[in-house]
Scaffold this active site. Structure first.
Site, short mmCIF file in Angstrom:
data_model
loop_
_atom_site.label_atom_id
_atom_site.label_comp_id
_atom_site.label_asym_id
_atom_site.label_seq_id
_atom_site.Cartn_x
_atom_site.Cartn_y
_atom_site.Cartn_z
N ASN A 83 -6.03 -28.49 -0.90
CA ASN A 83 -5.68 -29.66 -0.58
C ASN A 83 -6.83 -31.03 -0.19
O ASN A 83 -6.18 -31.42 0.17
CB ASN A 83 -5.16 -29.40 1.50
CG ASN A 83 -6.57 -28.61 2.25
OD1 ASN A 83 -7.01 -28.33 1.50
ND2 ASN A 83 -5.94 -28.43 3.19
N LYS B 45 -15.98 -22.39 -7.22
CA LYS B 45 -15.24 -21.48 -7.22
C LYS B 45 -13.55 -22.72 -6.63
O LYS B 45 -13.99 -22.22 -5.20
CB LYS B 45 -15.11 -20.24 -6.82
CG LYS B 45 -13.71 -19.37 -6.73
CD LYS B 45 -13.40 -19.37 -7.88
CE LYS B 45 -11.26 -18.99 -8.36
NZ LYS B 45 -10.67 -19.61 -7.55
N GLY C 110 -10.46 -22.44 4.23
CA GLY C 110 -9.43 -21.31 3.87
C GLY C 110 -9.04 -20.81 5.02
O GLY C 110 -9.12 -20.94 6.01
N SER C 111 -8.44 -19.58 4.64
CA SER C 111 -7.60 -19.03 5.89
C SER C 111 -8.74 -18.11 6.65
O SER C 111 -9.59 -17.59 6.23
CB SER C 111 -6.22 -17.96 5.71
OG SER C 111 -7.33 -17.52 4.89
N GLU D 48 -15.27 -22.58 7.45
CA GLU D 48 -14.01 -23.36 8.42
C GLU D 48 -13.24 -23.47 7.88
O GLU D 48 -12.44 -23.28 6.85
CB GLU D 48 -14.52 -25.24 7.27
CG GLU D 48 -13.66 -25.64 8.42
CD GLU D 48 -11.99 -26.65 7.39
OE1 GLU D 48 -11.48 -26.63 8.29
OE2 GLU D 48 -12.54 -27.63 6.31
N LEU D 49 -12.51 -22.79 8.82
CA LEU D 49 -10.62 -21.69 8.63
C LEU D 49 -9.61 -22.04 9.52
O LEU D 49 -9.96 -23.99 9.32
CB LEU D 49 -11.22 -20.48 9.35
CG LEU D 49 -12.95 -19.63 9.40
CD1 LEU D 49 -12.70 -17.98 9.44
CD2 LEU D 49 -12.48 -19.22 6.69
N CYS E 168 -5.75 -28.95 7.43
CA CYS E 168 -6.71 -28.07 8.45
C CYS E 168 -6.93 -28.96 10.24
O CYS E 168 -6.49 -28.00 11.12
CB CYS E 168 -7.61 -27.51 8.40
SG CYS E 168 -7.68 -26.36 6.97
N GLU F 4 -0.08 -22.75 12.86
CA GLU F 4 -0.27 -23.22 11.81
C GLU F 4 1.34 -24.01 11.14
O GLU F 4 1.63 -23.41 9.89
CB GLU F 4 -1.61 -23.44 10.76
CG GLU F 4 -1.75 -25.12 10.47
CD GLU F 4 -3.30 -24.51 9.96
OE1 GLU F 4 -3.40 -25.92 10.16
OE2 GLU F 4 -3.78 -23.77 9.19
#
Length: 477
Positions: free
Chosen positions: A152, A175, A228-229, A250-251, A284, A380
């Protein structure tokens, strides 16, 4: 497929991967294939680790001023190529062009900031407890750093990690997400143009699980930085245990936005619009749960509905577009499910509520009468939907806001400084926007509490994740 460009990976100063099977990159606005990337795996991940390891000594031994110079060159190149980067971003993940241009500037700002922070990695001298000793702390780069980034924000999530890593003296492996890898390819091209030595920055594309296995199974990768998640983040924590890797995460988030009865309603509406509809709600930190005190509830619902009606849904390549497509069918299906569930449980649709007839578009949507039983008030949504719940007091709003395992971002709207301070002190969130719907900045720490992650990115704290403190006790006899 004749006109589709085949992009490559970059390892140890060479563009590689033309012998591998490829993965298509699709424009979510049209469904067209816009390029391919190599479908790399564990072998390619291992080669990138080898290259980064071999480059580490020479890169880390450069002066801070020399590393800073490379980052400044890269920052300037990003700004010079703003339109090219923005267009690639829009094509591969559907972000409206005006937002993509904004992301390029935002991404470049991390390089500018950490180019300066490279020269401010200070050690310290500690007062001694004995006349024949001197006590010092030196800062050393942690080592090879591997970054796993989401679709995103395909530019900013890379530079927010790359900037401090290179500034600290670490070598770096990118990556990117398989949904939006082409922006990373363009950034890699600019790294090459900036003259960054071979092996210092590497790019691998393909299977996330296989490439990550190479990172996690090699003791030479000392740093894993992931956005990510929460589910994947927990897996990375477990995988990092064998080599006790340094991990920054950072989730996921589930941001509440509180509008108290002494708020300026127009400012609150403006702040919610800025927070909620960036990237069609696929961020997020965008507001997911709106809690409005009963005294101004009706007024707020009316004004936010009018504001949402003014948004233009359409082709993200057009400068006038406000809302582009969602990233893929799974994303669209999730938004549709959340809205359907909310309506079945009593939500009133004031505007929107439907997917477009074609493609991956969903109308910007305003729902009132939200309640905690609705899925979107517990999970979310990652889409352009505003669910609004009426609350009777600030205490109720705080309790509902904190009733989640996540703690990334929250928003509070009140004109009373004492009340705002009191409320924010009780919110369990790493980032809070007070009368402000767009709190992110390169010079400020970004990260969450609870299951929203570990560590901070940005600001001077962003350097901490890429350095180790080495304590030296020196005898003077």
């Amino acid at each position: 497929m004749a006109d589709v460009k085949n992009y490559l990976m970059h390892i140890n100063g060479e563009w590689v991967g033309d012998e591998l099977e490829t993965k298509d990159v699709t424009n979510p606005a049209t469904g067209e294939v816009i390029g391919t990337v190599p479908n790399g795996g564990e072998s390619e991940g291992a080669k990138a680790v080898e290259a980064a390891h071999n480059a580490f000594d020479s890169w880390s031994n450069l002066t801070a001023y020399e590393r800073s110079g490379y980052l400044k060159k890269l920052n300037n190149l990003m700004l010079e190529h703003e339109d090219e980067l923005a267009r690639m971003m829009t094509l591969e993940m559907g972000k409206p062009m005006k937002e993509s241009r904004g992301e390029v500037k935002y991404a470049a700002s991390f390089l500018e900031w950490f180019a300066e922070e490279a020269k401010r990695v200070y050690g310290e001298t500690i007062p001694t407890h004995a006349a024949d000793k001197r006590l010092r702390v030196w800062k050393k780069p942690v080592g090879v750093a591997a970054a796993i980034t989401p679709w995103n924000f395909p530019a900013a999530m890379l530079t927010r990690k790359m900037g401090p890593a290179l500034a600290a003296g670490c070598t770096f492996i990118m990556k990117p997400s398989g949904e939006s890898p082409l922006t990373a390819v363009k950034l890699m091209e600019l790294c090459e143009e900036a003259g960054i030595p071979k092996g210092v920055v590497n790019l691998v594309t393909g299977s996330s699980s296989k490439i990550t296995k190479a990172f996690m199974g090699d003791e030479r990768v000392r740093k894993i930085t992931f956005t990510g998640s929460t589910e994947v983040g927990k897996t990375l924590i477990k995988q990092s245990a064998d080599y006790v890797k340094n991990v920054s995460l950072e989730l996921g988030g589930h941001a509440p936005l509180l509008v108290l009865d002494d708020a300026d309603v127009d400012i609150a509406v403006k702040g919610l619009m800025a927070s909620k509809f960036r990237n069609a709600g696929q961020t997020c930190i965008c507001a997911n749960r709106i809690y409005v005190q009963d005294g101004i509830y009706d007024q707020f619902v009316e004004k936010i509905t009018e504001a949402v009606k003014g948004l233009k849904v359409g082709n993200p390549e057009e400068d006038s577009t406000d809302i582009g497509p969602l990233i893929n069918q799974d994303g669209l299906d999730k938004v549709k499910h959340h809205v359907k569930d909310a309506v079945e449980k009593g939500a009133e649709v004031h505007f929107g509520g439907e997917s477009e007839n074609n493609g991956l578009y969903f109308e910007p949507t305003v729902l009132s009468n939200a309640n905690p039983s609705m899925v979107m008030m517990q999970e979310e949504t990652f889409g352009p939907v505003i669910p609004i719940q009426k609350v009777g007091s600030e205490e109720e709003a705080i309790k509902l806001a904190n009733d989640t395992p996540f703690g990334l971002a929250a928003y509070v709207f009140t004109e009373n400084a004492a009340r705002g301070t009191r409320v924010i002190e009780q919110l369990d969130y790493g980032i809070v926007g007070w009368n402000n719907g767009a709190p992110s900045a390169a010079q400020a720490p970004f990260g969450g509490m609870k299951e929203s992650g570990l560590g901070r990115e940005g600001g001077h704290e962003g350097m901490d994740a890429f350095v180790e403190s080495q304590y030296v006790s020196m005898g003077m006899e």
